[in-house]
Design an enzyme around this catalytic site. Structure first.
Site, mmCIF file in Angstrom:
data_model
loop_
_atom_site.group_PDB
_atom_site.id
_atom_site.type_symbol
_atom_site.label_atom_id
_atom_site.label_comp_id
_atom_site.label_asym_id
_atom_site.label_seq_id
_atom_site.Cartn_x
_atom_site.Cartn_y
_atom_site.Cartn_z
ATOM 1 N N LYS A 63 7.937 5.320 -7.675
ATOM 2 C CA LYS A 63 7.268 4.766 -8.841
ATOM 3 C C LYS A 63 7.102 5.757 -9.982
ATOM 4 O O LYS A 63 7.051 5.353 -11.158
ATOM 5 C CB LYS A 63 5.899 4.217 -8.437
ATOM 6 C CG LYS A 63 5.943 2.919 -7.634
ATOM 7 C CD LYS A 63 6.308 1.747 -8.511
ATOM 8 C CE LYS A 63 6.098 0.424 -7.795
ATOM 9 N NZ LYS A 63 6.395 -0.729 -8.662
ATOM 10 N N SER A 313 11.423 3.410 0.213
ATOM 11 C CA SER A 313 10.867 3.470 -1.140
ATOM 12 C C SER A 313 9.531 4.177 -1.242
ATOM 13 O O SER A 313 9.143 4.615 -2.331
ATOM 14 C CB SER A 313 10.733 2.050 -1.704
ATOM 15 O OG SER A 313 9.962 1.236 -0.835
#
Length: 411
Positions: A63, A313
């Site tokens: 992110k 992720s």
């Protein structure tokens, strides 16, 4: 250039050039994360499988790539007004770190249910954290209201071109690290990461198959793709808070619909099993959302072609959730055995039972001893046992040893 979906507003396009510019912006800020091989998964699908370790990225997830790209693109006046964001955790940390590096004030709204380690980490990076709402959509509403009231810039977790281009740098790294890649599997929440990777990869290697993975309880993309436009789920539910999103973003949805080859769903049990496998076999700490691509491989290995890259992720897992997942995964793998037994209520009876278990090499995790219950006979006691075993075969051996010693299971 912009594109228009039928009956919907004009949306900005995201191009390979945008992703290349984002790579320059992020140079020296984010890490080029490792690509690690997995022999177990490679044997499973019959071709090479590598893990893109964004769980080892700064802040513990991808992110920060999109957050930094977005904030770095603001004017001096916009930076002076500060930024506002909403997140269940990973985007919050990415915005907090990016804002700190760029000298921008950040306010982050998080659901009251957000994992405490993610809340603490966001504050530690320097952001002001405000806990609002039970789910991310409620926190998003509060963040937008704050932005309107204060003039701060709202940094969306996935529905903005700059965020998508930042995430797309993951795709560029995959192509550099594994130029022979045939399939990329990536978790999907709002769609920013999948859209960014697809933008970069399909422009350079249109033959690469890209597969998105959603948690079945929060899978907004399948009905949205069927309808041709984003569809909101009434009550999305999953332990994978990183992909707990009730509606696809407008910008990433258009890209995913155009460039992502398939979107699959996985169960909560599959997520738990994948997380456990990442720990045991790959020695990787990942959160449930980060394990989603591995869950998809485990669920249907024959449908994937290698060389394959699965994107881990994020690794920001709540320790309490990790504990529950590990216990559930071990139970599913036959590593736990729970029994209720009746025995004669006399001195030494419990010690004799434990000797049988010790001889069978079963580890007692928990034991309950009941002597006063209307269901029991006058000379009976009941014992509830929770045992750690070596697997299903060992469970059978322990049960056989108990039967041979004359113990019977309580009804």
């Amino acid at each position: 250039m912009a594109v228009r979906a039928a009956g919907r507003p004009v949306l900005p396009a995201v191009t390979l050039d945008d992703v290349l510019r984002a790579r320059t912006v992020l140079s020296g800020v984010t890490r080029v994360t490792a690509l690690e091989g997995s022999r177990h998964l490679s044997r499973l699908i019959g071709g090479p499988v590598r893990l893109k370790c964004e769980n080892l990225q700064r802040t513990g997830s991808f992110k920060v790539r999109g957050a930094y790209t977005r904030i770095a693109g603001l004017s001096q006046g916009e930076r002076a007004a500060g930024v506002v964001a909403a997140s269940a955790g990973n985007h919050a940390q990415g915005v907090a770190l990016a804002a700190a590096l760029l000298g921008v004030r950040a306010t982050v709204f998080m659901p009251v249910s957000a994992p405490l380690p993610k809340v603490a980490a966001t504050r530690a990076y320097g952001a002001e954290v405000r806990l609002r709402g039970q789910v991310l959509d409620e926190a998003l509403s509060e963040a937008r209201r704050c932005a309107r009231a204060t003039g701060a810039v709202f940094v969306h977790p996935f529905d903005h071109p700059d965020v998508i281009t930042g995430q797309g740098t993951v795709g560029l790294e995959i192509l550099q690290q594994c130029p022979e890649v045939r399939t990329i599997v990536v978790a999907v929440g709002g769609g920013g990461l999948a859209a960014g990777i697809a933008t970069a990869v399909k422009a350079l290697r249109p033959d690469v198959r890209i597969v998105g993975v959603q948690a079945a309880g929060a899978a907004a993309y399948p009905p949205s793709l069927a309808a041709g436009h984003p569809v909101a789920l009434a009550k999305p539910v999953t332990m994978a808070d990183g992909i707990l999103v009730g509606r696809p973003g407008d910008v990433p949805f258009g890209i995913v619909r155009e460039l992502v080859d398939a979107v699959r769903t996985v169960s909560e049990d599959a997520l738990a099993g994948a997380l456990l496998l990442c720990l045991e076999r790959a020695k990787m700490v990942v959160e449930p959302a980060g394990a989603a691509p591995v869950a998809a491989l485990l669920a249907d290995p024959d449908s994937f072609e290698g060389p394959l890259v699965a994107v881990l992720s994020g690794g920001n897992v709540d320790p309490l959730l990790l504990q529950r997942v590990l216990r559930h995964g071990m139970a599913a793998a036959g590593r736990y055995l729970s029994l209720r037994l009746r025995l004669t209520d006399r001195p030494g009876a419990l010690a004799a039972l434990l000797e049988v278990l010790s001889a069978a090499d079963a580890n007692v995790l928990d034991i309950g001893h009941v002597r006063t219950d209307p269901r029991l006979g006058l000379a009976e006691a009941e014992v509830e046992l929770h045992l750690e075993t070596k697997g299903p075969a060992h469970c059978e051996e322990v049960a056989a040893a108990l039967r041979e010693a004359g113990y019977r299971t309580a009804g």
